[in-house]
Each structure stands twice: as structure tokens, then as C-alpha cells.
Design a protein around this motif. Sequence first.
Motif, mmCIF file in Angstrom:
data_model
loop_
_atom_site.group_PDB
_atom_site.id
_atom_site.type_symbol
_atom_site.label_atom_id
_atom_site.label_comp_id
_atom_site.label_asym_id
_atom_site.label_seq_id
_atom_site.Cartn_x
_atom_site.Cartn_y
_atom_site.Cartn_z
ATOM 1 N N ARG A 276 121.630 27.908 20.108
ATOM 2 C CA ARG A 276 120.330 28.211 19.503
ATOM 3 C C ARG A 276 119.255 27.328 20.119
ATOM 4 N N ILE A 277 118.188 27.934 20.589
ATOM 5 C CA ILE A 277 117.029 27.198 21.092
ATOM 6 C C ILE A 277 115.887 27.492 20.135
ATOM 7 N N GLU A 278 115.462 26.490 19.396
ATOM 8 C CA GLU A 278 114.490 26.725 18.324
ATOM 9 C C GLU A 278 113.076 26.302 18.663
ATOM 10 N N ASN A 279 112.892 25.576 19.777
ATOM 11 C CA ASN A 279 111.538 25.118 20.111
ATOM 12 C C ASN A 279 111.008 25.774 21.373
ATOM 13 N N TYR A 280 111.537 26.965 21.704
ATOM 14 C CA TYR A 280 111.032 27.695 22.871
ATOM 15 C C TYR A 280 109.857 28.557 22.431
ATOM 16 N N LEU A 281 108.737 28.426 23.144
ATOM 17 C CA LEU A 281 107.500 29.086 22.755
ATOM 18 C C LEU A 281 107.682 30.598 22.619
ATOM 19 N N GLY A 282 107.213 31.147 21.500
ATOM 20 C CA GLY A 282 107.243 32.588 21.290
ATOM 21 C C GLY A 282 108.409 33.081 20.470
ATOM 22 N N PHE A 283 109.341 32.176 20.123
ATOM 23 C CA PHE A 283 110.502 32.572 19.317
ATOM 24 C C PHE A 283 110.590 31.656 18.092
ATOM 25 N N PRO A 284 109.733 31.898 17.098
ATOM 26 C CA PRO A 284 109.659 30.990 15.948
ATOM 27 C C PRO A 284 110.951 30.867 15.170
ATOM 28 N N SER A 285 111.782 31.910 15.168
ATOM 29 C CA SER A 285 113.062 31.813 14.456
ATOM 30 C C SER A 285 114.192 31.391 15.383
ATOM 31 N N GLY A 286 113.855 31.039 16.625
ATOM 32 C CA GLY A 286 114.862 30.595 17.577
ATOM 33 C C GLY A 286 115.482 31.765 18.326
ATOM 34 N N ILE A 287 116.193 31.435 19.389
ATOM 35 C CA ILE A 287 116.872 32.443 20.199
ATOM 36 C C ILE A 287 118.088 31.787 20.837
ATOM 37 N N SER A 288 119.175 32.512 20.914
ATOM 38 C CA SER A 288 120.365 31.947 21.557
ATOM 39 C C SER A 288 120.135 31.879 23.058
ATOM 40 N N GLY A 289 120.802 30.924 23.694
ATOM 41 C CA GLY A 289 120.678 30.812 25.134
ATOM 42 C C GLY A 289 121.133 32.075 25.837
ATOM 43 N N GLY A 290 122.207 32.689 25.312
ATOM 44 C CA GLY A 290 122.724 33.912 25.917
ATOM 45 C C GLY A 290 121.719 35.041 25.890
ATOM 46 N N GLU A 291 121.028 35.223 24.757
ATOM 47 C CA GLU A 291 120.046 36.305 24.654
ATOM 48 C C GLU A 291 118.847 36.040 25.552
ATOM 49 N N LEU A 292 118.399 34.792 25.607
ATOM 50 C CA LEU A 292 117.269 34.448 26.468
ATOM 51 C C LEU A 292 117.601 34.762 27.922
ATOM 52 N N VAL A 293 118.819 34.440 28.321
ATOM 53 C CA VAL A 293 119.239 34.676 29.710
ATOM 54 C C VAL A 293 119.326 36.168 29.999
ATOM 55 N N GLU A 294 119.935 36.947 29.087
ATOM 56 C CA GLU A 294 120.070 38.385 29.332
ATOM 57 C C GLU A 294 118.702 39.042 29.460
ATOM 58 N N ARG A 295 117.754 38.610 28.656
ATOM 59 C CA ARG A 295 116.402 39.156 28.752
ATOM 60 C C ARG A 295 115.795 38.806 30.116
ATOM 61 N N ALA A 296 116.011 37.583 30.563
ATOM 62 C CA ALA A 296 115.471 37.172 31.856
ATOM 63 C C ALA A 296 116.119 37.948 32.996
ATOM 64 N N VAL A 297 117.425 38.179 32.908
ATOM 65 C CA VAL A 297 118.130 38.926 33.952
ATOM 66 C C VAL A 297 117.562 40.347 34.057
#
Length: 573
Positions: A276-297
Motif C-alpha cells: 500500500r502506498i498512501e502518500n502518492y499524489l492523487g490517490f487519497p485512499s492509497g494504492i497498491s504498488g502492483g496496481e500503480l505499476v499495472e496502470r503505468a505499464v
Amino acid sequence: MDPETQGAVRETPDRYGAFPRLTPEQLQDLAAHGERRGTAEGEVLYREGEPFREFLAVLGGTVGMLHDHGGPDERTVAVHGPGRFLGELGLLEGQAAFETAVVRETGEVLAVPVERQRALVGSDPLLGDLILRAYLGRRYLLIGLGAGFRILGSSYSRDTLRLREFAARNRLPHRWVDLEKDGEAEALLRRFAIRPDETPVVLWQGERLLRNPSNAELARLIGLPAPSPEHERCDVLVVGAGPAGLAAAVYGASDGLTTVTVDAVAAGGQAATSSRIENYLGFPSGISGGELVERAVLQVHKFGARLTVPAEVSGLTPQDDGYVVTFTDGSRARAGAVVLASGVRYRRLEVPGIDRLEGRSVHYAATVHEAGLCRADPVAVVGGGNSAGQAALFLAGHASRVHLLVRGGDLNADMSRYLVDQVRQHPKIEVSLHTEVRGVAGEEGLESLTVEDNASGARRELRAAALFVFIGARPRTEWLRGVLALDEKGFVVTGADAGPAADANRWAPLGRGPLLLETTLPGVFAAGDVRSGSVKRVASAAGEGAMAIRLVHEHRERRGSPAAGSGPAHRGG
């Protein structure tokens, strides 16, 4: 009861947003890009192990999603009725299917060519977000079910550990069959006439077998974009596909530069192992590292950058007005500019006897894969930084108790305040300061730890079935020694710090010194955790990756070979 309602009753309930229903308006929009087609009971719409050719939405009847179709372990993963759509993450990323779709009740589907669907996902935010979230949820459900291929091997084998790590880091559904402990192992050995010394092996679809495959061979089986024998020249070659590398790929390709990104193991880097990454800008409820990566891919693919995994770089050589990058398989790539974003790897815990437990009950990541091995036992996490705090919180949802072992005396020293508060307030997490691991015990797996209070010297035994280690990292720069300047810890020196170490003869014709993220080699930039003095945060790594592309443009302009057009084509980000 009308047919649609009757079909819905037999459907698998929507869990975690993995099985949403398309609206009539969305189906109507999709119909303009595909065709309606009747289906017959028992018809196979696509098969496990084969590439997706169509995105399918169910208009009538029901469709069952099966794992190991026709095999001894066949099971139904889900059943979809009208309004639902089929497929999972592999459809968007060019991988093979991990399920077989079989028509349960005669009906009708809407079929959209897969390339057209990928374009629609990238251009329609509402539809794209709905499908991506569903596919991410389905991928994690498949991982939890142990679907996909099987890795048969010994827990004492380094190659078994290598294959398991590659599968886990690439978020590939699979199941490990332990040669020593799993009752299924003996039957599989006999069925496929495999000698124990031939393991590990990868089994898929009950008939496809790879004996101790390389990571590249496994990638080809699944449909990952494994490297081609030789890359053509590109404008920018990005080494590493963590947040910095993926950002560089997105901005490079969107600016019109031909961009190739390579990674030795998997897209995502260390960020992908974060629960869980909770302090990444734009995701106030946090986002898992896996989901962030898949979106970037998906963004990387959307803009046309090429992403190659696994491809391990072994050399960098100046040639003419660019560079030749050499890979460990002997292939080479030519690039006008290079962005080094190879990140870091976690440091291993130096404790006697820990080697034999690594990969079985000692881990350097805390993802769904590792958490699934906890089985409600107590576990220990070593470390005092954000990675350790995030891991402790995530594992507290799976283990009966989490012991967070911190060498220092202040949890606030290296951990963000928001994480400190959550860790201290969680009823399942026990924090032990001034504590270091001195020994491990257990034959087939970890059973207990010997820990020492480094202030008093007192030792005690701590029961734990798994140990998760987050004690800092070292850069992936061994291959760069003697090529460009590194600091005393092995991180890449850039900008003003690189100036004194730069070869004056190489820079004099350019009439300038190294740019902000530029190394001691002109046109070679470093971004993210691998760079000396970086902040070691996901957001800053992504920012540096984007900034590196802006500097690539400046380098090209000063060299007299500007990028396509008059400059960056996309400035909105």
C-alpha cells in the motif's frame, strides 16, 4: 423469471469489483467497434495458454471461466451472465490467457478485436478504469486460487527460488509444488517421467513442460515481451522499469521519441512489492504498488514505448553519437541517449543459517504471494523505514501477530509519521526497538528467531513462521563500475557532482558540463533510487524519470539532433 434474471442468479457474485457489469450505453458504444455473435452450449471462446484475440462481452446466456479445462484438476473460477465481460489482465498486456472460457448456456456475445479494445481502454477514461480495475481484481483472485502454471521443484533449489521470484514479481498466477512436502509432487514426477534431478520444471495446461527454464523461456511461455535477438537503434533506451523507468518510457514515447525500456526481472521495481502506498499524489485512499505499476505499464503501451522483460544489461559503450548497450545474452541495442533507472535491491540479512530459509520463509518483499504463505501464524518484519511499516500493516491482515523489529531507538527516525501512527495503533503489531536478529531456527521452515536488545545485550526467543526483511538497499550498478562515476556506496553521480569526475576531452566539444540528471557520460542520465542523492520515494522517482526525458531533449538539441518536431509533443503532464 426472465432469462436475464435467471442467468444472473447463477452468476458468480461480484467480489472486490472484479466482476462488474457494463451499462447499456457502454455496450452500445462497444458495438460500434465489434460484432455480435451467437454462442452454443459447450463452445470454447478462448483457451488457457493461448493469446487473447478478442474482448468479449456477454449479451445473452452464461459463460463459465475454467482453470485446467479438461484436466484432472478442472474447476470453475467464475460464471458470467448478460452485461458482464470476459478476460483478465493478460488481454491488455499481451499475455496468454490464464483461464478457459466455455459457454454454459446458449446466448450471444459482443466481440471486439483485442487491439481495438486496448485503444479504447486508453482513450475512454470511464470504460478504461472499469475494465482495468476488474482485470486487476481478477488477476489477484487467480493468484490467490493458485491458478496458472505450476512450478515443481525443491525448496532448497536456487533455480526453484529464481522461477518463483520471477513469477511473483511479474504478478503471474502460478502454484509452487514443493518436491519435498507436497503430495502432488510424486504423482507429477511419474506422470511426466521427470527425474528429481531434472527439476525444477514448469507445467502448464497438463501437457506443456519446461525443464529448468530460464526466465526468458518462461516469459515466452506466458507471452511476456521477452527480448528479441537484436534491437534496432532507438532514441532513448531506459534501463530499469521501476517508477522512474516507466515514467521515462511514458514521457519519452509521448514526446515522439522511439523508446525502449528493459528490466532484468519485472516491471515495477521495489515499488511493485509495496502492499500500500498512501502518500502518492492523487490517490487519497492509497494504492497498491502492483496496481500503480499495472496502470503505468498500460500507459507505456498506449504511447508506443517498447517494454522488454527479462533483459539484463551487462555493458555500456560509447559509439559515434550514441551508445551501444550489451545484454547478458549477447544481444546489443544502439541508442542516442540512455536513462539509467535500474533502482536498488534490498540488502540481505546476515544471520547464520538464514540462506537455507530464503524463499521459503524468509522474504525480501511482502506481496499477496508472500502473504498467502503466512497461514495465520505470527511473523516478524525487520526494518524501521516505510517499506517495513507498509509490510507490517499489510501482513497484519494475514498473520495472527506481526513483530516489527527495529534496530534503532526511534520509529520516527526513518518512517513517515502517518505510517508510525497506523503501526502503533494496530492491535496485531508489536514494535520492538533496539532489536536485532541474531539467529534463526527451524528445519523445513522458520519456527523461531533469536533476537537481541542491542542496548542491554539481553536475548530472547521469538516464535515466527516467516521473516520479512527491509533493512536498506544497494544500487544495481555493478555493471557500471569503470564506465561512469559512482559514489562511495555505488550510486550514480549526476549533475554538478559529476562535473569534477567528467572527462574534459569528452565534454569540451559540447561546450557544457553535465546537466542536472546527467552522468559523467554525455547523453546518459540517471533517475530514481539508483542516483546518488535521490529522495528514495515513488513520487520523486517518477518525477525524475519524466525530468530525464526533458534533459534528453536538451542534450539532443545542443548536439544538433532535435527530437521529432520542434520539441516535446506532450506538455500536459
